[in-house]
Design a protein around this motif. Structure first.
Motif, short mmCIF file in Angstrom:
data_model
loop_
_atom_site.label_atom_id
_atom_site.label_comp_id
_atom_site.label_asym_id
_atom_site.label_seq_id
_atom_site.Cartn_x
_atom_site.Cartn_y
_atom_site.Cartn_z
N ALA A 38 -18.09 25.52 -17.88
CA ALA A 38 -18.03 27.01 -17.77
C ALA A 38 -17.30 27.47 -16.46
N ALA A 39 -17.36 26.64 -15.35
CA ALA A 39 -16.70 26.81 -14.06
C ALA A 39 -15.05 26.64 -14.36
N GLU A 41 -13.58 27.04 -17.11
CA GLU A 41 -12.91 27.99 -17.77
C GLU A 41 -12.86 29.28 -17.28
N ARG A 42 -13.77 29.76 -16.18
CA ARG A 42 -13.60 30.90 -15.40
C ARG A 42 -12.12 30.58 -14.41
N THR A 43 -12.03 29.36 -13.99
CA THR A 43 -10.82 29.11 -13.21
C THR A 43 -9.46 29.36 -13.91
N GLY A 45 -9.33 31.13 -16.69
CA GLY A 45 -8.78 32.28 -17.38
C GLY A 45 -9.15 32.58 -18.76
#
Length: 298
Positions: A38-39, A41-43, A45
């Protein structure tokens, strides 16, 4: 900023097909794997996996394929860097050594042998140059026939007395008086470093030989002596024992050549350079001058 541990988790999930199997392979809790993806995927985008649910394996999204490809490359480079650092710390790096003929022939072989035995992967590079001023700006260590300047650290390795080298029969066996060199034809090294000190010492005694030939090569000088061009005043360690040559001590003696190992003061050494200095400090490189005798005796 992409974290390597997140990329390693992405690769594990892609390789094992599910978050659960990736967690087992990595020794993580499955929730930790989910949090790291999840982290990531946030990076990045966007989503990196399509999650069909149930026991079916996850599938990389197009964005996931891009991140995975570059993630494998980044992790490969990171592992290569880690391996290179570990090899460097173990001594398998590169060392650049300045040297001159006597050091190359007599002092370097035991040093290189011990370094290679301890660090088979090391890269030893030599620069052999006759110079009046030692330049260590691009060198780890330097063998030099003098103590160098104030900005270097030094270790004295040997004192090398000067002898007269001539053809057998040109002089009586044994010691030659220094005054016998006045007006004598001599072959010699260029008038720098030790040779400059020799000529200054002779001049101070009012002794002025006739220098008829100069070259940096020890063997070339000895060949000229054999050919009858002249005698030579040379450091004893530079002279090979040869039945075609007569070697005579000088009386009074000239100041001995001093051989040093130099390195830059205050410099942080690589493990390989530090090991080389330690070898020298143990006395493993000390070359005792050969016994100066005349082959014309007896």
């Amino acid at each position: 900023m992409y974290e390597l541990r997140h990329l390693a988790t992405l690769i594990a999930v892609a390789d094992h097909g599910t978050f659960g199997r990736a967690a087992t392979a990595l020794g993580y809790a499955q929730s930790s794997v989910s949090q790291q993806i999840a982290a990531l995927e946030r990076t990045a985008g966007g989503p990196l996996f399509d999650r069909p649910g149930g026991p079916r394996p996850v599938q990389l999204t197009p964005l996931g394929v891009v991140v995975l490809d570059h993630g494998r490359e980044l992790l490969g480079r990171a592992r290569a860097m880690t391996d290179a650092v570990e090899r460097f710390r173990a001594g398998d790096g590169r060392i650049d050594i300045g040297t001159f003929q006597t050091a190359t022939n007599l002092l370097l072989p035991p040093l290189i042998r011990e370094l290679r035995d301890a660090h088979p992967g090391c890269d030893i590079r030599l620069l052999e140059e006759e110079t009046d001023v030692p330049d260590l700006s691009e060198l780890d260590l330097m063998f030099f026939d003098g103590p160098g300047d104030d900005d270097v650290e030094r270790l004295k390795l040997a004192e090398d007395p000067h002898v007269l080298v001539a053809r057998p029969g040109d002089f009586e066996a044994g010691t030659v008086r220094l005054r016998q060199l006045d007006g004598l034809p001599l072959v010699a090294h260029p008038a720098i470093c030790d040779q400059a000190r020799v000529e200054a010492a002779l001049d101070a005694e009012g002794i002025r030989p006739r220098f008829v030939f100069r070259t940096v090569g020890n063997e070339a000088l000895l060949a000229m002596v054999r050919a009858g061009l002249g005698a030579a005043v040379m450091p004893r360690l530079a002279v090979t024992d040869d039945q075609d040559l007569s070697i005579h001590p000088l009386e009074p003696g000239l100041p001995a050549r001093e051989i040093y190992l130099l390195w830059q003061a205050g410099r942080t050494h690589s493990p390989l350079a530090a090991h080389a200095i330690a070898i020298a400090r143990r006395g493993a490189l000390t070359a005792a001058p050969r016994q100066a005798t005349s082959t014309a005796s007896s």
